[in-house]
Write a protein that holds these residues in place. Structure first.
Motif, mmCIF file in Angstrom:
data_model
loop_
_atom_site.group_PDB
_atom_site.id
_atom_site.type_symbol
_atom_site.label_atom_id
_atom_site.label_comp_id
_atom_site.label_asym_id
_atom_site.label_seq_id
_atom_site.Cartn_x
_atom_site.Cartn_y
_atom_site.Cartn_z
ATOM 1 N N VAL A 173 -14.639 33.069 23.600
ATOM 2 C CA VAL A 173 -14.129 34.288 24.063
ATOM 3 C C VAL A 173 -12.654 34.057 24.004
ATOM 4 O O VAL A 173 -11.975 33.146 24.567
ATOM 5 C CB VAL A 173 -14.484 34.693 25.301
ATOM 6 C CG1 VAL A 173 -13.879 35.988 25.737
ATOM 7 C CG2 VAL A 173 -15.981 34.959 25.562
ATOM 8 N N VAL A 174 -12.011 34.949 23.089
ATOM 9 C CA VAL A 174 -10.562 34.922 22.722
ATOM 10 C C VAL A 174 -9.667 35.965 23.432
ATOM 11 O O VAL A 174 -10.091 37.396 23.055
ATOM 12 C CB VAL A 174 -10.162 34.672 21.152
ATOM 13 C CG1 VAL A 174 -8.609 34.598 20.988
ATOM 14 C CG2 VAL A 174 -10.795 33.343 20.963
ATOM 15 N N GLN A 175 -8.846 35.761 24.084
ATOM 16 C CA GLN A 175 -8.003 37.036 24.741
ATOM 17 C C GLN A 175 -6.454 36.493 24.968
ATOM 18 O O GLN A 175 -6.185 35.370 25.335
ATOM 19 C CB GLN A 175 -8.508 37.485 25.947
ATOM 20 C CG GLN A 175 -7.743 38.623 26.760
ATOM 21 C CD GLN A 175 -8.643 39.076 28.076
ATOM 22 O OE1 GLN A 175 -8.782 38.088 28.946
ATOM 23 N NE2 GLN A 175 -8.569 40.016 28.215
ATOM 24 N N ALA A 176 -5.647 37.372 24.837
ATOM 25 C CA ALA A 176 -3.902 36.929 24.820
ATOM 26 C C ALA A 176 -3.818 36.899 26.392
ATOM 27 O O ALA A 176 -4.468 37.539 27.247
ATOM 28 C CB ALA A 176 -3.392 38.175 24.288
ATOM 29 N N PRO A 177 -3.072 35.944 26.697
ATOM 30 C CA PRO A 177 -2.785 35.822 28.105
ATOM 31 C C PRO A 177 -1.941 36.898 28.798
ATOM 32 O O PRO A 177 -1.167 37.632 28.289
ATOM 33 C CB PRO A 177 -1.976 34.506 28.218
ATOM 34 C CG PRO A 177 -1.203 34.408 26.789
ATOM 35 C CD PRO A 177 -2.416 35.001 25.811
ATOM 36 N N ALA A 178 -2.310 37.128 29.964
ATOM 37 C CA ALA A 178 -1.517 38.300 30.810
ATOM 38 C C ALA A 178 -0.148 37.733 30.853
ATOM 39 O O ALA A 178 0.182 36.735 31.148
ATOM 40 C CB ALA A 178 -2.134 38.508 32.125
#
Length: 243
Positions: A173-178
């Motif tokens: 699962v890939v997501q840009a950091p907040a």
């Protein structure tokens, strides 16, 4: 102007006409007397208020023992000058002048060139000459500038961070950091916190009053919440203080 041909020939009608003219003249004289009285009262009030302002200024520049606290002086002058403006408006209403008789006044303070200019053109509807009916052409214009304000507008910044998964392995699962925030998990942006700081320390607006301002916009923020924001911002600003 009343002409002889306008006078009625009947005696009773002439008498009624004369009485009506007397009534109108009496009413005009009474109105003029009221305006003169109002103008006199306004002039007296302006003179009284101006003397109070002069007294304040003498305290400001007088001997140290007679000087007022600067904040008290500014508050006193503000109230008196507000009343002075009201008295001037009353005097102007009591003695209206034609446009040509008014004294030309310049702006009290020049308007900075960097401010946005929103132009509105107030033009005549009919551009035909009222004398001969010919076409009119522009020979000039009068330009007046007034300082306007757009009330503070609050908005909501919505940050979306899409999450991506892999159909092949279904384990990644890939997501840009907040993005980093001064108040993690809180609602204020850095711009809002800066506004709170400027209002509190530069404009001397207490936090409880700022909370009241936000409440008028339907935004419920406790004073303690604003104080927490200020404290967190102060912690982040320590390097500037210690530099």
């Amino acid at each position: 102007m009343l002409m002889e041909a306008d006078l009625p020939e009947d005696i009773e009608a002439l008498r009624a006409f004369a009485l009506e003219q007397v009534r109108m003249l009496t009413a005009e004289r009474a109105a003029a007397a009221e305006l003169a009285l109002a103008k006199g009262e306004a002039d007296a009030e302006i003179e009284r208020l101006q003397s109070i302002i002069d007294a304040f200024m003498r305290h400001r520049f007088g001997a140290r023992s007679e000087q007022l606290d600067p904040d008290q002086l500014q508050l006193g002058l503000e109230d008196v000058e507000t009343a002075l403006g009201q008295a001037r408006a009353a005097r102007e209403a009591a003695s209206p002048q034609s446009k040509s008789d008014r004294q030309r006044k310049t702006n009290r303070g020049s308007l900075p060139a960097h401010l946005e200019r929103i132009e509105q053109v107030v033009d005549v509807e009919d551009k035909a000459c009222p004398c001969c009916g010919g076409a009119l052409h522009q020979i000039g214009e009068d330009v007046a500038e007034r300082l306007d304000v757009v009330p503070t507008t609050f908005r909501v910044l919505v940050t979306r961070r899409p999450r991506y998964g892999c159909r092949s392995c279904e384990s990644a699962v890939v997501q840009a950091p907040a993005p980093a925030r001064i108040v993690e998990g809180g609602i204020p942006t850095e711009a809002l916190i800066a506004q709170v700081l400027v209002a509190k320390y530069a404009d001397h607006l207490p936090l409880y009053r700022q909370a009241q301002i936000y409440a008028r916009q339907g935004i419920q923020l406790d004073r303690s919440t604003l104080a927490d924001w200020v404290g967190r911002a102060a912690w982040y600003l320590r390097p500037l203080r210690d530099h």
